[in-house]
Design a protein around this motif. Structure first.
Motif, PDB file in Angstrom:
ATOM      1  N   PRO A  33       0.796  -1.233   0.000  1.00  0.00           N
ATOM      2  CA  PRO A  33       0.000   0.000   0.000  1.00  0.00           C
ATOM      3  C   PRO A  33       0.828   1.283   0.000  1.00  0.00           C
ATOM      4  O   PRO A  33       0.472   2.249  -0.670  1.00  0.00           O
ATOM      5  CB  PRO A  33      -0.813  -0.115   1.285  1.00  0.00           C
ATOM      6  CG  PRO A  33      -0.913  -1.587   1.522  1.00  0.00           C
ATOM      7  CD  PRO A  33       0.387  -2.162   1.060  1.00  0.00           C
ATOM      8  N   MET A  34       1.948   1.292   0.721  1.00  0.00           N
ATOM      9  CA  MET A  34       2.771   2.503   0.759  1.00  0.00           C
ATOM     10  C   MET A  34       3.374   2.795  -0.603  1.00  0.00           C
ATOM     11  O   MET A  34       3.390   3.946  -1.056  1.00  0.00           O
ATOM     12  CB  MET A  34       3.886   2.355   1.809  1.00  0.00           C
ATOM     13  CG  MET A  34       4.738   3.623   1.978  1.00  0.00           C
ATOM     14  SD  MET A  34       3.758   5.099   2.401  1.00  0.00           S
ATOM     15  CE  MET A  34       3.205   4.629   4.041  1.00  0.00           C
ATOM     16  N   LEU A  35       3.878   1.750  -1.270  1.00  0.00           N
ATOM     17  CA  LEU A  35       4.413   1.935  -2.614  1.00  0.00           C
ATOM     18  C   LEU A  35       3.305   2.358  -3.580  1.00  0.00           C
ATOM     19  O   LEU A  35       3.535   3.138  -4.506  1.00  0.00           O
ATOM     20  CB  LEU A  35       5.073   0.651  -3.120  1.00  0.00           C
ATOM     21  CG  LEU A  35       6.420   0.278  -2.475  1.00  0.00           C
ATOM     22  CD1 LEU A  35       6.921  -1.056  -3.023  1.00  0.00           C
ATOM     23  CD2 LEU A  35       7.448   1.369  -2.734  1.00  0.00           C
ATOM     24  N   GLY A  36       2.106   1.840  -3.361  1.00  0.00           N
ATOM     25  CA  GLY A  36       0.971   2.224  -4.194  1.00  0.00           C
ATOM     26  C   GLY A  36       0.665   3.701  -4.049  1.00  0.00           C
ATOM     27  O   GLY A  36       0.357   4.380  -5.036  1.00  0.00           O
ATOM     28  N   LEU A  37       0.748   4.209  -2.805  1.00  0.00           N
ATOM     29  CA  LEU A  37       0.499   5.628  -2.564  1.00  0.00           C
ATOM     30  C   LEU A  37       1.566   6.484  -3.237  1.00  0.00           C
ATOM     31  O   LEU A  37       1.258   7.515  -3.855  1.00  0.00           O
ATOM     32  CB  LEU A  37       0.481   5.896  -1.060  1.00  0.00           C
ATOM     33  CG  LEU A  37       0.188   7.340  -0.642  1.00  0.00           C
ATOM     34  CD1 LEU A  37      -1.174   7.788  -1.155  1.00  0.00           C
ATOM     35  CD2 LEU A  37       0.269   7.476   0.873  1.00  0.00           C
ATOM     36  N   ILE A  38       2.822   6.045  -3.139  1.00  0.00           N
ATOM     37  CA  ILE A  38       3.917   6.781  -3.781  1.00  0.00           C
ATOM     38  C   ILE A  38       3.732   6.805  -5.296  1.00  0.00           C
ATOM     39  O   ILE A  38       3.924   7.836  -5.953  1.00  0.00           O
ATOM     40  CB  ILE A  38       5.274   6.142  -3.415  1.00  0.00           C
ATOM     41  CG1 ILE A  38       5.553   6.311  -1.925  1.00  0.00           C
ATOM     42  CG2 ILE A  38       6.401   6.750  -4.249  1.00  0.00           C
ATOM     43  CD1 ILE A  38       6.768   5.565  -1.430  1.00  0.00           C
ATOM     44  N   SER A  39       3.354   5.676  -5.843  1.00  0.00           N
ATOM     45  CA  SER A  39       3.145   5.583  -7.284  1.00  0.00           C
ATOM     46  C   SER A  39       1.988   6.484  -7.719  1.00  0.00           C
ATOM     47  O   SER A  39       2.045   7.129  -8.778  1.00  0.00           O
ATOM     48  CB  SER A  39       2.871   4.130  -7.678  1.00  0.00           C
ATOM     49  OG  SER A  39       2.740   3.998  -9.069  1.00  0.00           O
TER      50      SER A  39
END
Length: 325
Positions: A254-260
């Motif tokens: 989820p954190m990488l998804g938010l960054i993306s």
């Protein structure tokens, strides 16, 4: 140009495809050019229109040819093969040149030692918000250039033939490749105020705008020059990568998804800033900048979809070659 100067013969090549809406206005403007009527010819090359483009064009010139099922580069090249001028001028059939388009540009070419001169495609007097948010620079400049815009180019035919003309394989970007080929062969390329035209055919709605970007980017990989820094291409590629991985990341990381997702929103801003700075755009209205940002987001959507198609085509070609061997 003084009255004692010899007027070079100019062949004006106008590619056309379903342009019944604007071609009459364009041809009337060409016929009203302040240049001796016996020193230029009008060549319309139709790409297989389904509307009345051909019949309208034949009311203005006897040099009308139909060349269907080819790219725009091949259409323009065909026009040059039919031309008899030492100077070739390329004008899109939805563009309106000023009266001194040929005369003043030839003077500029002579005074600056140019082999090819391009002009900006300016918007009409009452543009849509899409046009005014896309074309930010309404003040043409005289300056050396590494690009050309196919809508308005005036150049020496010998230089055009020397580099082999326009690329006939790609959907778009053939004008930029032509400029690159000219420069690599020691030719002088400029943009000039005198060569600027009014471009009536800019998209008026978002669907048309996005569709055009998709179509132009569908041959992106073929149109790019190797070993050149194309910032916009890398922005498009990064946008596409982010769009593909964001949904997956949200489920797994989820954190990488938010960054993306944040990256997806920032990339259009970078593109907007690049355009605003390079065009020296100024506006006191905040909503003007929001419109520019939103249009650049739509631009990246269309371009990244076209790039994806281009990648899939290249992968299929590679796979077919591998199976053949």
């Amino acid at each position: 140009m003084s009255i004692n100067d010899d007027y070079q013969f100019v062949s004006i090549v106008m590619p056309a495809f379903n342009e019944e809406k604007y071609i009459s206005e364009a041809l009337e403007a060409v016929l009203e050019l302040d240049y001796p009527k016996d020193r230029y010819e009008i060549i319309v090359v139709d790409n297989g229109s389904k509307d009345a483009t051909v019949s309208i064009a034949r009311k203005y010139t006897e040099h009308v040819y139909v060349v269907p099922n080819v790219r725009v580069g091949a259409v323009r090249n065909y026009g040059v093969r039919k031309s008899k001028g030492d100077i070739v001028a390329f004008l899109d059939s939805d563009c309106i040149p000023p009266k001194n388009w040929i005369k003043d540009t030839l003077v500029y070419m002579r005074d600056n030692g140019c082999d090819a001169v391009g002009g900006l495609g300016l918007v009409r007097d009452d543009p849509s918000w899409i046009e005014s948010s896309w074309i930010l620079n309404q003040v043409p400049l005289d300056k050396p250039s590494r690009i050309l815009a196919g809508a308005a180019i005036i150049m020496k035919k010998c230089a055009f033939l020397e580099v082999g003309g326009f690329n006939e394989v790609i959907n778009a970007g053939e004008d930029t490749l032509l400029a690159s080929d000219l420069i690599e062969n020691g030719k002088v390329v400029h943009f000039a105020k005198s060569c600027a035209v009014i471009h009536l055919g800019y998209p008026q709605d978002l669907k048309t705008f996005i569709t055009r970007q998709y179509w132009q980017a569908s041959s992106y990989l073929k149109s790019r020059k190797k070993n050149t820094l194309d910032i916009v291409f890398y922005i498009v590629a990064l946008f596409l990568a982010s769009a593909l991985v964001t949904p997956l990341f949200f489920f797994i990381f989820p954190m990488l998804g938010l960054i993306s997702l944040v990256l997806l929103l920032i990339l259009p801003m970078i593109l907007s800033l690049k355009r605003i700075i390079s065009s020296r755009y100024r506006s006191l209205r905040f909503d003007s900048y929001l419109k520019i940002y939103f249009l650049d987001f739509c631009y990246l959507v269309g371009r990244s979809a076209g790039l994806l198609k281009s990648l899939l085509v290249e992968l299929k070609v590679f796979s077919d070659k591998k199976q053949h061997y």
